[in-house]
Structure formats: C-alpha cells, structure tokens
Design an enzyme around this catalytic site. Sequence first.
Site, PDB file in Angstrom:
ATOM      1  N   HIS A 166       0.839  -1.188   0.008  1.00  0.00           N
ATOM      2  CA  HIS A 166      -0.091  -0.027   0.079  1.00  0.00           C
ATOM      3  C   HIS A 166       0.880   1.329  -0.076  1.00  0.00           C
ATOM      4  CE1 HIS A 166      -3.423   2.528   0.417  1.00  0.00           C
ATOM      5  NE2 HIS A 166      -4.167   1.735   1.114  1.00  0.00           N
ATOM      6  N   ASP A 385     -10.498  -4.952 -18.146  1.00  0.00           N
ATOM      7  CA  ASP A 385     -11.001  -5.691 -19.113  1.00  0.00           C
ATOM      8  C   ASP A 385      -9.620  -6.308 -19.948  1.00  0.00           C
ATOM      9  OD1 ASP A 385     -12.008  -7.227 -21.211  1.00  0.00           O
ATOM     10  OD2 ASP A 385     -13.111  -5.715 -22.448  1.00  0.00           O
TER      11      ASP A 385
END
Length: 453
Positions: A166, A385
């Site tokens: 992170h 995608d």
Amino acid sequence: MAPQTQSLVFKVRRNPQELVTPAKPTPKEFKLLSDIDDQTSLRSLTPLVTIYRNNPSMEGKDPVEIIREALSKTLVFYYPFAGRLRNGPNGKLMVDCTGEGVIFIEADADVTLDQFGIDLHPPFPCFDQLLYDVPGSDGILDSPLLLIQVTRLKCGGFIFAVRLNHAMCDAIGMSQFMKGLAEIARGEPKPFILPVWHRELLCARNPPKVTFIHNEYQKPPHDNNNNNFILQHSSFFFGPNELDAIRRLLPYHHSKSTTSDILTAFLWRCRTLALQPENPNHEFRLLYILNARYGRCSFNPPLPEGFYGNAFVSPAAISTGEKLCNNPLEYALELMKEAKSKGTEEYVHSVADLMVIKGRPSYFYNDVGYLEVSDLTKARFRDVDFGWGKAVYGGATQGYFSSILYVSYTNSKGVEGIMALTSLPTKAMERFEKELDDLFKTKDKSQILRSHI
C-alpha cells in the site's frame, strides 16, 4: 439471506511462483516516496480481486499466458513496481528500482463461478488459495511489491487476484495500473494513461507547518482494544430502495446529501448501536477517505494525469457512543460533513507536514471506536478488461473491523448499487443486521447479502 457460499470447498493447483521482470531494460535508480505514501498506517499489504466469466469469443486463449506476457510489458512503464522498498535517511521509504520483478502465480481451480452462488460477492470461500501467501514474501521492505495470481476455473472463467504494498499506491493508482495491464493484454502497445511519479508534490513543505488539528492521528482518551474478538466478515447490498429508505430518515434539508454521505453516516450509527458500548463516553471516530485527485481535496493545479501514488487524507468526525446512539441520523451526518469540510489541498499539505514533524504518527486501528470508510466505487475495478469483458466483481476481498469498504455492485436481478464490506464480532453482527432488517422491513432477505467466515 443469500446462499452461504462459505461452505463451498474446492482445490486449487498452483504452479511454482515465478518472478516476472520488465520486458526491456529499465532505469536503475532510487525514487523517494511522498510523505503521504510514507505513513506508518500505509505500510501494509492489501488484496484486491477481479473475477471474469467465460467468453466464447476468447476460446483457445489462455488468460494466464496473456496476462503474464502483458505484465512483463507493463512493468517497463511501471518499473518502480519491479523494485524493492528500502529505508532511507530518517527511515523514509524509497524505491530501489532494481528490476527484480513481481511475483506471479499460475493456478487452476476445480470449481465454476456458478458454484460461488447467484450473487458473487465477498467474502469468498478458500480465498487464501486464490491469492497464495508465498512464504517470505510478506515483508514491507526488501520484498516484491506486487503478488499476482491468475486462477483458471472449470467453467472457462478466471480470477485475477493481486496483493499490493500500500505504500506504493492507493486504490485509484492500483486501478490505473490494472487498467494499463489490461490494455496491453488486449494488444495495445502501451497504457492509455502513462504513469507519472512526481511524488514530490505530496512531500512536506520546507519548512513544514501543521495548519489543522488532525484528530485522526491522536490517541483516543479511553483504551478499548479490539484484539480479543472473533470476527464475522459480511457484505451488505444497498440498492435504490435501501438508499431511499435511509434518506427518509433525514429532514428535508439533508435529504439531498450525497449517497455516500448518507450511507456512511447511517452505517457509522448502526455499527455503534451494534457494538453496544459499555462506557457511554467512549469516543467513536469516523475517518472518511478523501482523495486529492477530485472533489474538495483536489489540487490547483491538479495532480497530473497518470499520478499513481497515495493521494488521500482521512479527516475525523468524533462523538461519544451515547450521543451517536441516542441522536437521530442527522446528528451523525452533520458531524461527518463538518469533518469532510476540512478536506482541502491545504489539509493534504498539513498531513504531509505532520508526518515529518511528528515522526509518522499512525491511526489507532485497534480501538473499538475507530472506523475508516473508503469508497472504492470511483476506482472502477469492474472496468478492468483483459479481453474477456468487464469483471463480474472487482474490488476489495473483505471488510475489516476497523473499516467499511464500498464497492460498485450489480446483483443477480440487475439492480445496481453499493456493496458495503465490513467485519464485526458475531453478536454485534447479528445486532447490526437486525438494524438493517428493522429499517428495510423486507420480506425478501436476499436483498441483504450476507456470508460469513
């Protein structure tokens, strides 16, 4: 209730992990993180997942091979991810751009997506097998900054799971990386949005000057540790009907508040009621994440397109448990709006300066009264995608006791809304769920999605 998919058990066969390196030589250099990146609270590993159905038009194509090759090409542009974090002067983190690569795992599972249930949502069964914790890989320093596992499913779909350090980026930054990876997987020569480093934009000023009171980093007045709880992880869907029911709890002048504001105030109050604080004066804090890329916190001039570092702050609303429980919902909403109003560009700079002056103070995650709410809907992980179409689920893998995470979600009836992920002790979760049931008074309990570990 939704089907309890946690009873589902399946086997995952993993190939030995490998290191995927940039496809071309990349600069060997050190890059400093910003003072927003460098917070103690962000020195953690965060899992994310996107899930894809079989696409007949992609028959004969292997998602593992396509993503592995695309990952190598993407790391040419995002080469800091192929490096390792090191401690610099005064313990400040920096990236050693070594080009060593990121961990990649190829896997196959003997399960279909349909077996996960009609509504595909966290927490997912056997997730520790879908994102394997490679021994020795979980360090913040001197370890790979990304771990990616692509798991083929029997139905022809697949699961892309990633664990990120992170300190390198926030959800918006990680979404940008994943979309760039997906674009290259679809045959593009480079990401549509090229990455920009420029972490100096979020470094402390010289000289540093704290201009706000940052309650989010101050020690609570009462110790109330949550370490002894056995937690239940759950997901709750809020569609238009549920959100309208919450709005009706508010007076007219608040009814036009944003969906995120109203839902957050509602869940903060419900959670506090469910926890039944023994000490009526115990302090409850709500930290709401605001991103410097947009909204009140946005910079002038804006942060450059392609910036993928951490760019958020979390102003705190504070109340005693007694006041939060006994007052109407508008009380919680007004406190939250007041805290959010502090979120400006100056507030972001003040946090960066605070990190330098106070030596990177941390949030108090272990306090029962601490709650951080993160709206991941703007990250749009479902839009990633790889060629198989958009993900049927994209986002966080579960909530936590100290946090509620919002994810964009469309249920099996085609209703679009927000999935809220959280965790509570079992008895508190039962009370939390009852608060929702009492409000919505729905006979169709499948609208309130719940599964547990």
